[in-house]
Design a protein around this motif. Structure first.
Motif, PDB file in Angstrom:
ATOM      1  N   MET A 184      32.570 -37.538 -74.118  1.00  0.00           N
ATOM      2  CA  MET A 184      33.448 -37.858 -72.837  1.00  0.00           C
ATOM      3  C   MET A 184      33.639 -39.142 -72.383  1.00  0.00           C
ATOM      4  O   MET A 184      32.672 -39.888 -72.089  1.00  0.00           O
ATOM      5  N   ILE A 185      34.717 -39.634 -71.733  1.00  0.00           N
ATOM      6  CA  ILE A 185      35.030 -40.700 -71.331  1.00  0.00           C
ATOM      7  C   ILE A 185      35.484 -40.325 -69.731  1.00  0.00           C
ATOM      8  O   ILE A 185      36.190 -39.767 -69.670  1.00  0.00           O
ATOM      9  N   SER A 186      34.371 -40.567 -69.015  1.00  0.00           N
ATOM     10  CA  SER A 186      34.226 -40.008 -67.616  1.00  0.00           C
ATOM     11  C   SER A 186      34.896 -40.880 -66.888  1.00  0.00           C
ATOM     12  O   SER A 186      34.836 -42.308 -67.080  1.00  0.00           O
ATOM     13  N   GLY A 187      35.361 -40.476 -65.363  1.00  0.00           N
ATOM     14  CA  GLY A 187      35.595 -41.229 -64.422  1.00  0.00           C
ATOM     15  C   GLY A 187      34.389 -41.547 -63.861  1.00  0.00           C
ATOM     16  O   GLY A 187      33.324 -41.304 -63.964  1.00  0.00           O
ATOM     17  N   THR A 188      34.630 -42.157 -62.354  1.00  0.00           N
ATOM     18  CA  THR A 188      33.314 -42.503 -61.670  1.00  0.00           C
ATOM     19  C   THR A 188      32.616 -41.199 -61.425  1.00  0.00           C
ATOM     20  O   THR A 188      33.240 -40.430 -60.679  1.00  0.00           O
ATOM     21  N   LEU A 189      31.276 -41.350 -61.294  1.00  0.00           N
ATOM     22  CA  LEU A 189      30.696 -40.057 -61.110  1.00  0.00           C
ATOM     23  C   LEU A 189      30.346 -40.045 -59.576  1.00  0.00           C
ATOM     24  O   LEU A 189      29.608 -38.965 -59.028  1.00  0.00           O
ATOM     25  N   GLN A 190      30.602 -41.058 -58.697  1.00  0.00           N
ATOM     26  CA  GLN A 190      30.387 -41.103 -57.357  1.00  0.00           C
ATOM     27  C   GLN A 190      31.343 -40.362 -56.766  1.00  0.00           C
ATOM     28  O   GLN A 190      31.395 -40.137 -55.286  1.00  0.00           O
ATOM     29  N   ARG A 219      30.068 -41.659 -71.515  1.00  0.00           N
ATOM     30  CA  ARG A 219      30.189 -43.016 -71.038  1.00  0.00           C
ATOM     31  C   ARG A 219      31.216 -43.053 -69.979  1.00  0.00           C
ATOM     32  O   ARG A 219      32.359 -42.281 -69.904  1.00  0.00           O
ATOM     33  N   VAL A 220      31.153 -43.752 -68.895  1.00  0.00           N
ATOM     34  CA  VAL A 220      31.844 -43.936 -67.645  1.00  0.00           C
ATOM     35  C   VAL A 220      32.998 -44.892 -67.676  1.00  0.00           C
ATOM     36  O   VAL A 220      32.680 -45.957 -68.141  1.00  0.00           O
ATOM     37  N   GLY A 221      34.137 -44.446 -67.485  1.00  0.00           N
ATOM     38  CA  GLY A 221      35.356 -45.624 -67.568  1.00  0.00           C
ATOM     39  C   GLY A 221      35.774 -45.650 -66.001  1.00  0.00           C
ATOM     40  O   GLY A 221      35.348 -45.166 -65.146  1.00  0.00           O
ATOM     41  N   PHE A 246      36.751 -36.242 -75.183  1.00  0.00           N
ATOM     42  CA  PHE A 246      37.584 -35.783 -74.078  1.00  0.00           C
ATOM     43  C   PHE A 246      37.472 -36.688 -73.044  1.00  0.00           C
ATOM     44  O   PHE A 246      36.647 -37.390 -72.434  1.00  0.00           O
ATOM     45  N   ALA A 247      38.827 -37.329 -72.438  1.00  0.00           N
ATOM     46  CA  ALA A 247      38.846 -38.313 -71.514  1.00  0.00           C
ATOM     47  C   ALA A 247      39.164 -37.699 -70.195  1.00  0.00           C
ATOM     48  O   ALA A 247      39.878 -36.769 -69.923  1.00  0.00           O
ATOM     49  N   ALA A 248      38.615 -38.198 -69.240  1.00  0.00           N
ATOM     50  CA  ALA A 248      38.815 -37.765 -67.836  1.00  0.00           C
ATOM     51  C   ALA A 248      40.200 -37.941 -67.249  1.00  0.00           C
ATOM     52  O   ALA A 248      40.536 -37.502 -66.169  1.00  0.00           O
TER      53      ALA A 248
END
Length: 339
Positions: A184-190, A219-221, A246-248
């Motif tokens: 997963m390429i995540s967005g900000t988890l905040q 990993r966070v993108g 899976f990209a956010a």
């Protein structure tokens, strides 16, 4: 210097009272068609422009809505803005659009500036809603609607999709195609309403399928194309590469596709890619991107319509309309293959 034409000048030119000109300018139906025509002809001859500031002071309404947008260069927000503007025009509101660059300090400053300009309502679009934002909204004397985002406690009315479910549905497409090593390429988890919600959807899909969470595969993108490029390079450096990503959002997914192709890999034969958003570029990239479509235009349009109802007190129970969740849809294209 140009001479300012006043309502008095129009009244004298048309041979009517200033009250009659005011009624015509404000679309009051209690004016004879012949008189209305005479006033409009005088307005055209003189080049009269009504003073919106003065009119706003008199009516305590400016027929203006402030819109705070996090990144005007992001195509997904431009689609939301189009929905907002179309409904605003329908209900005779003007829009002041302010770009905030996804910076909290600038967002708060822009919110306060718009409120100082006496807007009749405020739409806050697609950013992380913090306690500082909530405090600014609570002190507002005009209605506020969150658009393509929501606050964690659901204090402020909002229009959005279920981001957790959108990510869950997206990852399940990969699982149903036989993938188990899913990165997963995540967005900000905040961001609890968007970034973290999509991460939670990813985790839930894996958990329900009995697939252990591999921390190396997350990993966070930053939602930008460049972070999709960089994170995918990291995935390719792993001893056990994922078989799917899976990209956010679509922009990072397109970056992932290009990194894979630049590395001599084929999408989806060597690695599948899926994401959420369905921006126009999703159907332009090759292979065309399988993605979960957010109804971005509808989100903007519904948010603006909700704001008009709140501004005009059209609903007695605003709580019934406070949290609007619109449906999403998986758009199957060519970037996912059976494993």
């Amino acid at each position: 210097m140009a001479v300012t034409v006043t309502i008095y000048d129009v009244a004298r030119e048309a041979g009517v009272s200033m009250a009659t000109v005011s009624r015509v300018v404000n679309n009051n139906p209690n004016v004879k068609p012949q008189t209305r025509k005479k006033v409009f002809e005088a307005i055209e001859r003189l080049g009269y422009r009504p003073n919106a500031v003065a009119r706003g002071l008199a009516s305590k309404k400016t027929t203006t809505v402030g819109v705070v947008i996090p990144d005007i260069s992001n195509p997904i927000f431009s689609e939301v803005a189009r929905g907002i503007e179309d409904i605003a025009n329908m209900y005779h509101y003007n829009i002041i659009l302010c770009n905030a660059d996804k910076k909290k300090e600038k967002e708060i400053r822009v919110i306060n500036t718009l409120l100082e300009k006496q807007v009749d309502g405020l739409l806050f679009m697609g950013g992380v809603v913090t306690e500082d934002h909530i405090q600014a909204f609570k002190t507002s004397s005009v209605p506020v609607v969150l658009c393509a985002t929501a606050d964690e406690k659901h204090i402020i009315p909002s229009v959005d999709i279920d981001h957790e479910k959108a990510a869950y549905d997206s990852v399940n497409v990969l699982i149903q195609n036989g993938h188990r090593n899913i990165a997963m390429i995540s967005g900000t988890l905040q961001d609890p309403a968007n970034g973290f919600a999509r991460y939670q959807g990813y985790r839930r899909a894996l958990e329900e399928a009995g697939i252990p969470l591999n921390e190396d595969y997350v990993r966070v993108g930053n939602y930008r194309y460049e972070s999709g490029l960089e994170v995918t390079k990291y995935f390719l450096s792993l001893d056990e590469r994922p078989t799917a990503i899976f990209a956010a959002n679509d922009e990072m997914a397109i970056g992932a596709i290009h990194t894979l192709q630049d590395s001599g890999l084929k999408v989806p034969d060597d690695m599948s890619v899926i994401s959420v958003d369905n921006i126009r570029m999703a159907s332009m990239v090759r292979p065309e991107l399988t993605t979960v479509a957010q109804p971005m235009y509808d989100i903007g349009a519904v948010a603006m319509r909700l704001l008009t109802k709140l501004m005009n007190k059209e609903t007695k129970d605003a709580s019934e309309l406070s949290q609007v969740v619109l449906p999403h849809e998986v758009i199957h294209r060519n970037s996912v293959a059976q494993r």
